[in-house]
Design a protein around this motif. Structure first.
Motif, PDB file in Angstrom:
ATOM      1  N   ASN A 279       0.844  -1.199   0.000  1.00 54.25           N
ATOM      2  CA  ASN A 279       0.000   0.000   0.000  1.00 54.25           C
ATOM      3  C   ASN A 279       0.880   1.250   0.000  1.00 54.25           C
ATOM      4  O   ASN A 279       1.474   1.604   1.019  1.00 54.25           O
ATOM      5  CB  ASN A 279      -0.899  -0.010   1.243  1.00 54.25           C
ATOM      6  N   ASN A 281       0.046   4.169   0.116  1.00 54.74           N
ATOM      7  CA  ASN A 281      -0.553   5.242   0.919  1.00 54.74           C
ATOM      8  C   ASN A 281      -0.298   5.085   2.408  1.00 54.74           C
ATOM      9  O   ASN A 281      -0.704   5.943   3.193  1.00 54.74           O
ATOM     10  CB  ASN A 281      -2.064   5.274   0.657  1.00 54.74           C
ATOM     11  N   VAL A 282       0.313   3.984   2.808  1.00 59.27           N
ATOM     12  CA  VAL A 282       0.633   3.758   4.219  1.00 59.27           C
ATOM     13  C   VAL A 282       2.129   3.492   4.322  1.00 59.27           C
ATOM     14  O   VAL A 282       2.609   2.404   3.985  1.00 59.27           O
ATOM     15  CB  VAL A 282      -0.166   2.560   4.800  1.00 59.27           C
ATOM     16  N   ASP A 325     -10.618  -0.102   6.917  1.00 55.13           N
ATOM     17  CA  ASP A 325      -9.689   1.016   7.018  1.00 55.13           C
ATOM     18  C   ASP A 325      -8.274   0.442   6.868  1.00 55.13           C
ATOM     19  O   ASP A 325      -7.721  -0.129   7.798  1.00 55.13           O
ATOM     20  CB  ASP A 325      -9.847   1.706   8.371  1.00 55.13           C
ATOM     21  N   LYS A 327      -5.468   1.862   6.620  1.00 55.91           N
ATOM     22  CA  LYS A 327      -4.417   2.494   7.418  1.00 55.91           C
ATOM     23  C   LYS A 327      -4.386   1.893   8.824  1.00 55.91           C
ATOM     24  O   LYS A 327      -3.327   1.799   9.447  1.00 55.91           O
ATOM     25  CB  LYS A 327      -4.624   4.006   7.484  1.00 55.91           C
ATOM     26  N   TYR A 330      -3.122  -2.445   8.611  1.00 50.37           N
ATOM     27  CA  TYR A 330      -2.033  -2.446   7.652  1.00 50.37           C
ATOM     28  C   TYR A 330      -1.336  -3.801   7.636  1.00 50.37           C
ATOM     29  O   TYR A 330      -1.558  -4.648   8.469  1.00 50.37           O
ATOM     30  CB  TYR A 330      -1.023  -1.341   7.983  1.00 50.37           C
TER      31      TYR A 330
END
Length: 330
Positions: A279, A281-282, A325, A327, A330
């Motif tokens: 990911n 984005n994380v 979610d 985030k 993870y």
């Protein structure tokens, strides 16, 4: 039948293998009786066909390796060279350096090899690996491998669908997760003599993740069996997750009702979650995950590419995590 439908998870035009390389590859396959090979590894595959060579399949699997089926996955990918894929990787059972697995794994005995199956399943017990594998046609799937350390490769794995194997053990309705465990043998695995990790290495998946068609139980790469340093004789391949989820040298599979503890989430839960999906984005707490260094690459030409959500396999796996979610999980 070979299906070559273009998938969203396939690579861009800039990553496509040169046509001459591809044609040479197919020509060599005909000469070697159908055994598949990757780019730049002719010597290794030819050696694998010779009796007594440590890379040769066991007698009971030789026929399977001579009839590998090409799956559609990754046919247009540019494969990383064999010598890079087998000399730069993490396998902490043999040490913490990238070259340790190749340098220190030669004494690992991978035949005979059994897997213990236990827990919430109708068929449990101790099963010979070759008996598990030879019931299915071997497939070659070319997958991107993204390490959590922000480097990556493209590797042609050989194996069978993980779902196909797991279904043979008749998991019950209580089997919500699948736990995997690596061999614990400090005599053969010198890295286990240290105190860095809580051995044996443990990993886990939700049952629906394990049953996803992308998940693979690999017994080979580049057309032959797995070298010891790459997880011989059997390992997971989960291309949408960071590489540490693809546990190596598996000796135990357990169907369980609750989320199992895993090695890295026990050691550093703030850095390594249970899901470990690729990911961009994380970020990792200590580095960005937005880009990756595609190997091989040098100091002057590091071959940096943008990391894709789920390592580019979003079309295949995003539905597994709908509403979550990512985030937090993870």
């Amino acid at each position: 039948m070979l299906i070559r439908n273009k998938k969203a998870s396939d690579c861009s035009e800039s990553q496509i293998t040169d046509e001459s390389v591809y044609l040479n590859r197919r020509q060599f396959m005909k000469v070697t009786g159908g055994v598949v090979l990757g780019v730049g590894n002719i010597g290794h595959v030819a050696a694998a066909l010779q009796e007594g060579n440590p890379l040769s399949p066991s007698p009971s699997l030789k026929s399977s390796f001579q009839n590998i089926v090409e799956a559609a996955y990754g046919r247009s990918e540019k494969v990383s060279p064999y010598d890079v894929a087998t000399s730069y990787n993490n396998f902490y059972e043999f040490g913490y350096g990238k070259s340790d697995p190749k340098e220190k794994s030669s004494q690992l005995q991978t035949r005979p090899w059994t897997i213990t199956v236990e827990g919430e399943a109708g068929k449990t017990g101790v099963f010979d690996l070759d008996d598990i594998i030879k019931e299915s046609l071997l497939e070659e799937r070319i997958y991107r491998l993204r390490c959590v350390e922000a480097w990556s490769m493209v590797i042609p794995w050989v194996g069978v669908s993980l779902a196909t194997v797991l279904k043979r053990f008749d998991p019950t309705s209580k089997a919500k997760y699948v736990y995997f465990e690596t061999l614990y043998d400090p005599k053969q695995m010198p890295g286990q003599r240290g105190n860095g990790l809580d051995w044996p290495y443990r990993e886990g998946l939700r049952i629906d993740e394990a049953m996803n068609p992308l998940a693979m139980l690999a017994v080979g790469m580049y057309g032959s069996i797995l070298p010891n340093q790459n997880g011989a004789p059997v390992r997971l391949i989960l291309p949408w997750k960071y590489g540490f989820k693809s546990i190596k040298s598996i000796v135990k599979i357990r169907f369980v009702e609750t989320m199992p503890e895993t090695t890295w989430s026990l050691l550093a839960p703030s850095e390594y979650g249970f899901y470990a999906n690729v990911n961009p984005n994380v970020d990792h707490p200590r580095w960005s995950q937005k880009q990756e260094r595609r190997l091989p690459g040098g100091v002057l030409f590091p071959n940096v590419v943008e990391t894709k959500m789920f390592n580019g396999y979003e079309e295949d796996v995003a539905s597994l995590y709908a509403g979550m979610d990512l985030k937090r999980f993870y």
